[in-house]
Scaffold this motif. Structure first.
Motif, PDB file in Angstrom:
ATOM      1  N   LYS A 161       0.716  -0.943   0.092  1.00 61.27           N
ATOM      2  CA  LYS A 161      -0.186   0.386   0.128  1.00 61.27           C
ATOM      3  C   LYS A 161       0.715   1.423  -0.270  1.00 61.27           C
ATOM      4  O   LYS A 161       0.344   1.679  -0.659  1.00 61.27           O
ATOM      5  CB  LYS A 161      -1.066  -0.191   1.092  1.00 61.27           C
ATOM      6  CG  LYS A 161      -1.938  -1.194   1.398  1.00 61.27           C
ATOM      7  CD  LYS A 161      -2.633  -1.102  -0.147  1.00 61.27           C
ATOM      8  CE  LYS A 161      -3.676   0.121  -0.554  1.00 61.27           C
ATOM      9  NZ  LYS A 161      -4.768   0.210  -1.863  1.00 61.27           N
ATOM     10  N   GLU A 174     -13.288 -14.451   9.626  1.00 67.10           N
ATOM     11  CA  GLU A 174     -14.084 -12.946   9.718  1.00 67.10           C
ATOM     12  C   GLU A 174     -12.991 -11.686  10.335  1.00 67.10           C
ATOM     13  O   GLU A 174     -12.791 -10.526   9.906  1.00 67.10           O
ATOM     14  CB  GLU A 174     -15.454 -12.818   9.872  1.00 67.10           C
ATOM     15  CG  GLU A 174     -15.988 -13.719   8.780  1.00 67.10           C
ATOM     16  CD  GLU A 174     -16.108 -13.498   7.608  1.00 67.10           C
ATOM     17  OE1 GLU A 174     -15.899 -11.866   7.379  1.00 67.10           O
ATOM     18  OE2 GLU A 174     -16.004 -13.952   5.876  1.00 67.10           O
ATOM     19  N   LEU A 177      -9.946 -11.497   8.113  1.00 61.70           N
ATOM     20  CA  LEU A 177     -10.441 -10.702   7.262  1.00 61.70           C
ATOM     21  C   LEU A 177     -10.518  -9.072   7.293  1.00 61.70           C
ATOM     22  O   LEU A 177      -9.984  -8.654   6.994  1.00 61.70           O
ATOM     23  CB  LEU A 177     -11.956 -10.667   6.875  1.00 61.70           C
ATOM     24  CG  LEU A 177     -11.455 -12.052   5.667  1.00 61.70           C
ATOM     25  CD1 LEU A 177     -12.883 -12.516   5.035  1.00 61.70           C
ATOM     26  CD2 LEU A 177     -10.261 -12.587   4.448  1.00 61.70           C
ATOM     27  N   ALA A 178     -11.431  -8.718   8.485  1.00 60.53           N
ATOM     28  CA  ALA A 178     -11.369  -6.882   9.542  1.00 60.53           C
ATOM     29  C   ALA A 178      -9.691  -6.729   9.553  1.00 60.53           C
ATOM     30  O   ALA A 178      -9.502  -5.448   9.385  1.00 60.53           O
ATOM     31  CB  ALA A 178     -12.235  -7.555  10.224  1.00 60.53           C
ATOM     32  N   CYS A 180      -6.575  -7.501   7.993  1.00 60.64           N
ATOM     33  CA  CYS A 180      -6.309  -7.226   6.547  1.00 60.64           C
ATOM     34  C   CYS A 180      -7.053  -5.827   6.222  1.00 60.64           C
ATOM     35  O   CYS A 180      -5.045  -4.750   5.835  1.00 60.64           O
ATOM     36  CB  CYS A 180      -6.537  -8.583   6.470  1.00 60.64           C
ATOM     37  SG  CYS A 180      -5.205  -9.570   6.607  1.00 60.64           S
ATOM     38  N   LYS A 181      -7.964  -5.842   6.161  1.00 57.15           N
ATOM     39  CA  LYS A 181      -8.787  -4.359   5.779  1.00 57.15           C
ATOM     40  C   LYS A 181      -8.731  -3.088   7.262  1.00 57.15           C
ATOM     41  O   LYS A 181      -7.854  -1.916   6.149  1.00 57.15           O
ATOM     42  CB  LYS A 181     -10.191  -4.759   6.190  1.00 57.15           C
ATOM     43  CG  LYS A 181     -11.116  -3.494   5.377  1.00 57.15           C
ATOM     44  CD  LYS A 181     -11.310  -4.200   4.080  1.00 57.15           C
ATOM     45  CE  LYS A 181     -12.508  -3.462   3.053  1.00 57.15           C
ATOM     46  NZ  LYS A 181     -12.607  -3.131   1.754  1.00 57.15           N
ATOM     47  N   ASP A 182      -7.524  -3.569   7.796  1.00 58.67           N
ATOM     48  CA  ASP A 182      -7.652  -2.094   8.511  1.00 58.67           C
ATOM     49  C   ASP A 182      -6.775  -1.523   8.415  1.00 58.67           C
ATOM     50  O   ASP A 182      -5.853  -0.754   8.440  1.00 58.67           O
ATOM     51  CB  ASP A 182      -7.670  -2.478  10.386  1.00 58.67           C
ATOM     52  CG  ASP A 182      -9.111  -3.005  11.287  1.00 58.67           C
ATOM     53  OD1 ASP A 182     -10.199  -2.173  10.099  1.00 58.67           O
ATOM     54  OD2 ASP A 182      -9.494  -3.229  11.962  1.00 58.67           O
ATOM     55  N   ALA A 185      -5.552  -3.658   3.098  1.00 55.66           N
ATOM     56  CA  ALA A 185      -6.263  -4.038   2.013  1.00 55.66           C
ATOM     57  C   ALA A 185      -7.109  -4.422   1.590  1.00 55.66           C
ATOM     58  O   ALA A 185      -8.294  -3.945   1.966  1.00 55.66           O
ATOM     59  CB  ALA A 185      -5.784  -6.047   2.259  1.00 55.66           C
ATOM     60  N   ASP A 186      -7.438  -4.200   0.068  1.00 50.52           N
ATOM     61  CA  ASP A 186      -8.723  -3.411  -0.640  1.00 50.52           C
ATOM     62  C   ASP A 186      -9.741  -4.612  -1.196  1.00 50.52           C
ATOM     63  O   ASP A 186     -11.078  -4.084  -0.983  1.00 50.52           O
ATOM     64  CB  ASP A 186      -7.619  -3.326  -2.173  1.00 50.52           C
ATOM     65  CG  ASP A 186      -7.025  -1.919  -2.032  1.00 50.52           C
ATOM     66  OD1 ASP A 186      -7.850  -1.342  -1.821  1.00 50.52           O
ATOM     67  OD2 ASP A 186      -6.163  -2.360  -2.479  1.00 50.52           O
ATOM     68  N   VAL A 187      -9.005  -5.923  -0.928  1.00 50.21           N
ATOM     69  CA  VAL A 187      -9.936  -7.138  -1.396  1.00 50.21           C
ATOM     70  C   VAL A 187      -9.424  -8.718  -0.603  1.00 50.21           C
ATOM     71  O   VAL A 187      -8.558  -8.735  -0.743  1.00 50.21           O
ATOM     72  CB  VAL A 187      -9.490  -7.762  -2.536  1.00 50.21           C
ATOM     73  CG1 VAL A 187     -10.970  -9.068  -3.411  1.00 50.21           C
ATOM     74  CG2 VAL A 187     -10.503  -6.348  -4.116  1.00 50.21           C
ATOM     75  N   CYS A 188     -10.539  -8.646   0.532  1.00 46.50           N
ATOM     76  CA  CYS A 188     -10.339  -9.721   1.382  1.00 46.50           C
ATOM     77  C   CYS A 188     -11.130 -10.854   1.180  1.00 46.50           C
ATOM     78  O   CYS A 188     -12.278 -10.537   1.054  1.00 46.50           O
ATOM     79  CB  CYS A 188     -10.181  -8.823   3.010  1.00 46.50           C
ATOM     80  SG  CYS A 188      -9.603  -7.150   3.013  1.00 46.50           S
TER      81      CYS A 188
END
Length: 326
Positions: A161, A174, A177-178, A180-182, A185-188
């Motif tokens: 990024k 989940e 994934l959350a 990684c989003k934080d 990451a754009d697509v999890c």
């Protein structure tokens, strides 16, 4: 000094804290009094008897550390006694002291604690050498990292990024994934409930991504090839899904794909020195600017290495696991 000794190949219970001889430094080495070390999957393989240290390196586990320079060899000019450093080591991180080639030592990045600095050398050197030095990932491209919530994954997300790259990750819960989003990451993608190939194609207009960093190996190989765009690059750094696979070479041929694989520990001292130098030049400024932060899931005292290995093998963690030595 005290160190964690592998008493015989086996499960976490074979790790024991024992009194051992202090390491002796060579002319081009520094002696580090270790403050912290981090746990890596490779340590669990060494414990099982499947990943011995390179010749000449410490027999104790631990591939990275942070601490204070306690002595320097006569040919070492950059480092001095009292410097706060972190280092990439071929072994010996699970101990109170370690001898390290001076060229594999890095300053503790500004704004990072001495303990957390132990979480950076292995992931920084792995990600920079594979994704950027060898796969030439560049601004505007797309990047998929499997195991996005791992130590490698959480670092790779932040570094990609920072370089203006769209990041795809796979993870198995989940919560992961959350996390990684934080981190940006754009697509999890939840690999337990979704087909990552279909999702990658959907998100890229059918094209696929430019670079994939994979720690699964065999069971993902064909699907990884299907997920790459023209001139795509796959880099394999682990074999959690096996060593053997059958693939259709047609996709490699038609899309001009590159498949590479490499470890870090087995590289020559010269190659490690080059990687460490490139990491200090290209990655350390991002850490100093606060764009890449340490992601530490849990700290254990060195004497609880058994529990630390149980945790990493459970795959319940997000980011790194750190052993506090002193």
């Amino acid at each position: 000094m005290k160190a964690i000794v592998i008493t015989e190949p086996g499960g976490p219970e074979v790790l024991q804290l024992r009194e051992v001889e202090d390491p002796k430094i060579k002319d081009d080495e520094v002696l580090i009094r270790i403050a912290a070390t981090a746990v890596n999957r490779a340590d669990t393989l060494q414990r099982q008897g499947r990943h011995p240290p390179p010749k000449g390196d410490s027999e104790y586990p631990g591939l990275e550390c942070s601490g204070i320079v306690e002595a320097v060899g006569k040919n070492v000019h950059r480092w001095k006694i009292g410097d706060q450093v972190c280092a990439l080591v071929g072994g010996g991180g699970y101990a109170e002291k370690v001898a390290v080639p001076a060229a594999q030592v890095l300053p503790v990045p500004p704004g990072v604690s001495l303990q957390d600095a132990a979480s950076f050398p292995e992931v920084a050197c792995t990600v920079w050498s594979t994704v950027f030095m060898m796969s030439h990932l560049s601004k505007g491209e797309t990047f998929l990292v499997h195991g996005g919530s791992s130590g490698i994954g959480t670092f790779a997300i932040q570094l990609a990024k920072y370089h203006g790259i769209k990041v795809f990750i796979t993870a198995g819960s989940e919560e992961k994934l959350a996390a990684c989003k934080d981190l940006g990451a754009d697509v999890c993608i939840n690999y337990k409930t979704e087909d990552f190939v279909s999702r990658v194609k959907e998100e890229t207009g059918g094209k696929g991504v430019n670079v994939i960093l994979d720690n699964i190996g065999g069971s993902y190989l064909q699907r990884n090839l299907e997920s790459l765009n023209f001139d795509g690059r796959l880099f394999i750094i682990g074999f959690m899904g096996g060593l053997v696979a059958e693939i259709n070479l047609g996709s490699v041929f038609a899309k001009r794909l590159t498949v590479q694989a490499a470890g870090l520990r087995s590289r020559s001292p010269e190659n490690k020195a080059l990687i460490v130098s490139e990491v200090e030049k290209n990655v350390w400024p991002a850490i100093a600017a606060g764009k890449i932060k340490p992601v530490v899931y849990k700290y254990f005292p060195l004497g609880e290495a058994v529990e630390a290995h149980q945790l990493i093998e459970s795959s319940k963690h997000i980011g790194k696991i750190v052993l506090l030595v002193s």
